[in-house]
Every structure is written in structure tokens, then in C-alpha cells.
Design an enzyme around this catalytic site. Structure first.
Site, PDB file in Angstrom:
ATOM      1  N   HIS A   1       3.398 -74.692 -72.547  1.00 17.34           N
ATOM      2  CA  HIS A   1       4.519 -73.747 -72.648  1.00 17.34           C
ATOM      3  C   HIS A   1       4.673 -72.844 -71.426  1.00 17.34           C
ATOM      4  CE1 HIS A   1       1.336 -70.929 -73.544  1.00 17.34           C
ATOM      5  NE2 HIS A   1       2.195 -69.944 -73.399  1.00 17.34           N
TER       6      HIS A   1
HETATM    7  C1  UD1 Z   1       5.105 -65.594 -74.389  1.00 22.17           C
HETATM    8  C2  UD1 Z   1       4.192 -64.855 -73.431  1.00 22.17           C
HETATM    9  C3  UD1 Z   1       3.050 -65.784 -73.020  1.00 22.17           C
HETATM   10  C4  UD1 Z   1       2.356 -66.358 -74.220  1.00 22.17           C
HETATM   11  C5  UD1 Z   1       3.368 -67.038 -75.126  1.00 22.17           C
HETATM   12  C6  UD1 Z   1       2.734 -67.579 -76.368  1.00 22.17           C
HETATM   13  C7  UD1 Z   1       5.188 -63.192 -71.944  1.00 22.17           C
HETATM   14  C8  UD1 Z   1       5.616 -62.930 -70.553  1.00 22.17           C
HETATM   15  N1  UD1 Z   1       4.891 -64.471 -72.229  1.00 22.17           N
HETATM   16  O1  UD1 Z   1       5.684 -66.684 -73.686  1.00 22.17           O
HETATM   17  O2  UD1 Z   1       2.116 -65.046 -72.269  1.00 22.17           O
HETATM   18  O3  UD1 Z   1       1.399 -67.294 -73.778  1.00 22.17           O
HETATM   19  O4  UD1 Z   1       4.354 -66.070 -75.483  1.00 22.17           O
HETATM   20  O5  UD1 Z   1       3.647 -68.298 -77.140  1.00 22.17           O
HETATM   21  O6  UD1 Z   1       5.137 -62.283 -72.734  1.00 22.17           O
HETATM   22  N2  UD1 Z   1      11.689 -68.560 -78.447  1.00 22.17           N
HETATM   23  C9  UD1 Z   1      12.139 -69.004 -79.660  1.00 22.17           C
HETATM   24  N3  UD1 Z   1      11.612 -68.431 -80.794  1.00 22.17           N
HETATM   25  C10 UD1 Z   1      10.677 -67.472 -80.750  1.00 22.17           C
HETATM   26  C11 UD1 Z   1      10.223 -67.029 -79.509  1.00 22.17           C
HETATM   27  C12 UD1 Z   1      10.723 -67.595 -78.356  1.00 22.17           C
HETATM   28  O7  UD1 Z   1      12.987 -69.881 -79.750  1.00 22.17           O
HETATM   29  O8  UD1 Z   1      10.237 -66.995 -81.819  1.00 22.17           O
HETATM   30  C13 UD1 Z   1      12.231 -69.195 -77.224  1.00 22.17           C
HETATM   31  C14 UD1 Z   1      13.357 -68.371 -76.617  1.00 22.17           C
HETATM   32  O9  UD1 Z   1      14.289 -69.229 -76.074  1.00 22.17           O
HETATM   33  C15 UD1 Z   1      12.690 -67.646 -75.479  1.00 22.17           C
HETATM   34  C16 UD1 Z   1      11.607 -68.642 -75.067  1.00 22.17           C
HETATM   35  O10 UD1 Z   1      11.193 -69.283 -76.264  1.00 22.17           O
HETATM   36  O11 UD1 Z   1      13.558 -67.336 -74.442  1.00 22.17           O
HETATM   37  C17 UD1 Z   1      10.438 -67.972 -74.422  1.00 22.17           C
HETATM   38  O12 UD1 Z   1       9.953 -66.898 -75.244  1.00 22.17           O
HETATM   39  P1  UD1 Z   1       9.230 -65.622 -74.575  1.00 22.17           P
HETATM   40  O13 UD1 Z   1       8.699 -64.731 -75.613  1.00 22.17           O
HETATM   41  O14 UD1 Z   1      10.133 -65.040 -73.558  1.00 22.17           O
HETATM   42  O15 UD1 Z   1       8.060 -66.269 -73.763  1.00 22.17           O
HETATM   43  P2  UD1 Z   1       7.006 -67.382 -74.200  1.00 22.17           P
HETATM   44  O16 UD1 Z   1       7.234 -68.565 -73.348  1.00 22.17           O
HETATM   45  O17 UD1 Z   1       6.966 -67.568 -75.675  1.00 22.17           O
END
Ligand code: UD1
Length: 359
Positions: free
Chosen positions: A204
Site C-alpha cells: 500500500h
Molecule cells: C495511511 C498512513 C500509512 C499507513 C496506512 C495504513 C499516512 C500518511 N499514511 O496510508 O502510514 O501505513 O494508512 O493503512 O498517514 N481509503 C479508503 N477508505 C479508507 C481509507 C482510505 O478508500 O477507509 C482510500 C482513499 O482513497 C485514500 C487512500 O485510500 O485517499 C489513502 O488513504 P490515506 O489515509 O490517505 O493513506 P493510506 O495509504 O491508507
């Protein structure tokens, strides 16, 4: 003592759970705040039920966004809550955007901050988490490290020794507590997924999944290895959104599935022949479980998993991946040795230290 815990993203929940429990048993008043950085049921709600932690007292519902938008949104919505709840200390966990956002708000309001899982460094500032770690540790008033490399990093950055406590790994507290329950769910999972021998894959990190030139060769390498050992791949939403078509076209032995709950994922890790991942927490969990971990990153903020554990850094070297894949298949991987204080009692140590500071 009134403690406010800030959680927001999947890896925060298993770190906060044992600390919450240890403070509750000492009779402290606690407030659990969920920023909403992760919000899908499979990324959030299932962890609250699986980890037996109460529902949040406060939910900020910030959702997704760019780093600036998300961090700013958490700060905006957290500040009035911090002001009205008046905690003696705010505990933040790990290295996600919720961690640094809450620490910044508290530092400006003069509210004490405790950082759990402090001091880890990848020395790679292209990782958003590294920025979050550096800033949070500069702002924190009390810093709890999982391994002594953390203490050394903090000393080098000029952080006063008396603020730093080497307590061990809270994530391993949760693992130890829930391993028997994970064993209970495994037979059904094994039947549902028709599992025999398998490897487990998670990817991820933006550096791996955001660009075609990186992700597609990685997927191809995994696809080819899956002919020797089926690979189960619970797909993070970030990866799913971008690559659903390519994932669906993989050979049947590379099996994308939905994200799993804590117990289910732990059960799959424990019984896997090997794990191939870019996650930080999984490098630690596999070290504890003695399962070979092939990390698709050039660096790690958890070097103890390389020196004491079962982790090897593969980067993007597909020949090296193949080599370690076959080593793990043969059972020729490094033996496990547990890092000091990964003993299930880290949260108890944190609770004792805080209780001494706020009798
Ligand atoms: C975040 C953390 C990362 C951690 C990871 C665990 C930061 C900078 N990154 O990354 O350190 O390893 O979580 O999972 O804080 N999304 C969904 N549903 C959700 C959450 C996210 O669809 O419940 C999608 C959204 O499109 C979002 C993307 O995933 O834009 C990324 O989510 P985000 O929380 O920004 O970062 P992660 O890649 O999950």
C-alpha cells in the site's frame, strides 16, 4: 489523570488498544478520539470490535484528502475538542497524519503530548511517515520507544534523555493477547479460502503502488512466483482503486481479496509460509511469529526486524525476491530472535510511567 487518545488509521487501533486497557485498569479517565482518517468498515470499524476497544467518544470524520488537506482538517476539528475536554495528556500513536496533526495542535495549546512508538527512523524523507515521525518526536513531551535504536535516534536529534522511555512494542502486546482468538478463527478462514500452503502479500505504500512503472513489474514478479506458492493478497483501498483491472487479470494463484479484520489477518500471517509486504507493522509481527518477511522497500524504520528478526529488505530487485522466496519455501530463512521487551507488557510500562507522573 485524564488521557485523550488520538487514533485515525488502521495501524493506530492495535497500538492504542493495550494502552487504553492498561490505563483503565489503573482507574484513569480516558477519552478515545477517532479522526476518521480511515473510515471504511473494513479499515476501521472491524478493528474496534475485533480489538475489544470501546467506540470512540469523539469522531472528527475528516475522511481522505491530500496530505495538507487531511492534516489541516484534523487540526481544525481537533483543536476545539482538545480545548473543551482539557486532557492532562494526549497520546498519539505511530506515524500517520493523525499523529502529527494532533501533536501540533497540542504543542500550540500547551497540552502535554505522549508519543507511543517513538524514535523509529527510515532516514528516507520521501516517506510521508518519516516527516510525521520527525515532527511528532520534536513536539512530544514524553516519548515511548519500541526498541533501543529509537532511543539512539532521539538522542542524536537532541531530544532530552529524561523524556524518553524504552518500553517495548505495544503492537506485540496486542498480538500476544489476541493470538489464541486468531487460532480460533483460522479453521473457518482456511476452509472459506480453500487454503493449503500459501504466502501472504500486502502492498500500500505510495512509493510502490502509485506509479505504473513500479507497481506493474512488482505485480508481474508476484504473479510469476504465485505459480510455485499461491499468494493471498488482501488489497488496501489505495491499491484497489488504482489497479482493480490489473489485479483481476492476475493468474488464479495470485488472489486479491478484501482487507481483513485484525484476527483474520493475524491468523493468516501466523500460518503463512512467508509474507511479502511493504508495511511497517507487519515486519514486526512476522518477526514475533517467526515467519519469513520479504519487504518490498529499500529501507526500514524497524531495523531490529533485520538484525534480530525474520525480515529481509528486497527493494525492487526481482532476482533477490526470487532468491529469498525459494529460501523461505525451503525453510532456509533466518531463525527468529525476539527483540528485548517485545513481551506483551509494553502498555503496562507506559501506564506505570504515566501514573507515576500523574499520581
Ligand atoms: C495511511 C498512513 C500509512 C499507513 C496506512 C495504513 C499516512 C500518511 N499514511 O496510508 O502510514 O501505513 O494508512 O493503512 O498517514 N481509503 C479508503 N477508505 C479508507 C481509507 C482510505 O478508500 O477507509 C482510500 C482513499 O482513497 C485514500 C487512500 O485510500 O485517499 C489513502 O488513504 P490515506 O489515509 O490517505 O493513506 P493510506 O495509504 O491508507
Amino acid at each position: 489523570m485524564r488521557v485523550l487518545h488520538v487514533v485515525g488509521a488502521r495501524p493506530n487501533f492495535m497500538k492504542a488498544a493495550p494502552v487504553y486497557r492498561a490505563l483503565a485498569s489503573r482507574g484513569h479517565e480516558q477519552i478515545l478520539l477517532h479522526t476518521g482518517q480511515h473510515y471504511d468498515t473494513l479499515m476501521s470499524d472491524v478493528f474496534f470490535s475485533g480489538l475489544e476497544i470501546p467506540n470512540p467518544d469523539e469522531s472528527l470524520n475528516v475522511g481522505s484528502g491530500s496530505h495538507a488537506q487531511q492534516t489541516a482538517s484534523i487540526m481544525n476539528r481537533f483543536e476545539p475538542v482538545a480545548l473543551s475536554r482539557q486532557p492532562d495528556i494526549v497520546l498519539v500513536y505511530g506515524d500517520v497524519n493523525s499523529t502529527v496533526a494532533a501533536a501540533l495542535v497540542c504543542a500550540k495549546l500547551g497540552i502535554r503530548v505522549g508519543h507511543v512508538e517513538s524514535g523509529l527512523r527510515s532516514f528516507d524523507r520521501s516517506m510521508p511517515e518519516e516527516i510525521n515521525r520527525l515532527v511528532t518526536d520534536q513536539l512530544a513531551d514524553v516519548l515511548f520507544t519500541p526498541s533501543t535504536d529509537g532511543d539512539e535516534n532521539l538522542a542524536r536529534e537532541g531530544i532530552a534523555r529524561e523524556k524518553v522511555f524504552f518500553v517495548g512494542n505495544v503492537m506485540i502486546d496486542t498480538l500476544i493477547r489476541f493470538l489464541p482468538k486468531a487460532d480460533e478463527v483460522y479453521p473457518k478462514l482456511k476452509a472459506d479460502l480453500s487454503l493449503e500452503s500459501y504466502g501472504l502479500v500486502t502492498l500500500h505504500r505510495p512509493s510502490n503502488v502509485d506509479d505504473e512503472s513500479t507497481f506493474l513489474p512488482m505485480l508481474q514478479a508476484l504473479d510469476s512466483l504465485s505459480r510455485k506458492l499461491p499468494l493471498i493478497f488482501p488489497v488496501h483501498p489505495r491499491t484497489q482503486q488504482k489497479w482493480s483491472v490489473q489485479l483481476a487479470q492476475c493468474s488464479p494463484n495470485l488472489r486479491p481479496i478484501e482487507p481483513l479484520g485484525y484476527l483474520e489477518f493475524l491468523a493468516l500471517q501466523k500460518n503463512a509460509t512467508m509474507v511479502i509486504t511493504d508495511s511497517g507493522g507487519i515486519q514486526e509481527e512476522t518477526t514475533y511469529l517467526g515467519v519469513p518477511c520479504l519487504t518490498l522497500r529499500e529501507n526500514t524504520e524497524r531495523p531490529i526486524t533485520l538484525t534480530s528478526g525474520t525480515n529481509v529488505l528486497i527493494g525492487r530487485d526481482w532476482d533477490l525476491l526470487k532468491y529469498h522466496f525459494y529460501e523461505a519455501l525451503k525453510g532456509g530463512h533466518k531463525a527468529k530472535a525476539l527483540p528485548p521487551l517485545w513481551d506483551g507488557k509494553a502498555a503496562e510500562r507506559i501506564a506505570d510511567i504515566l501514573t507515576r507522573q500523574y499520581p
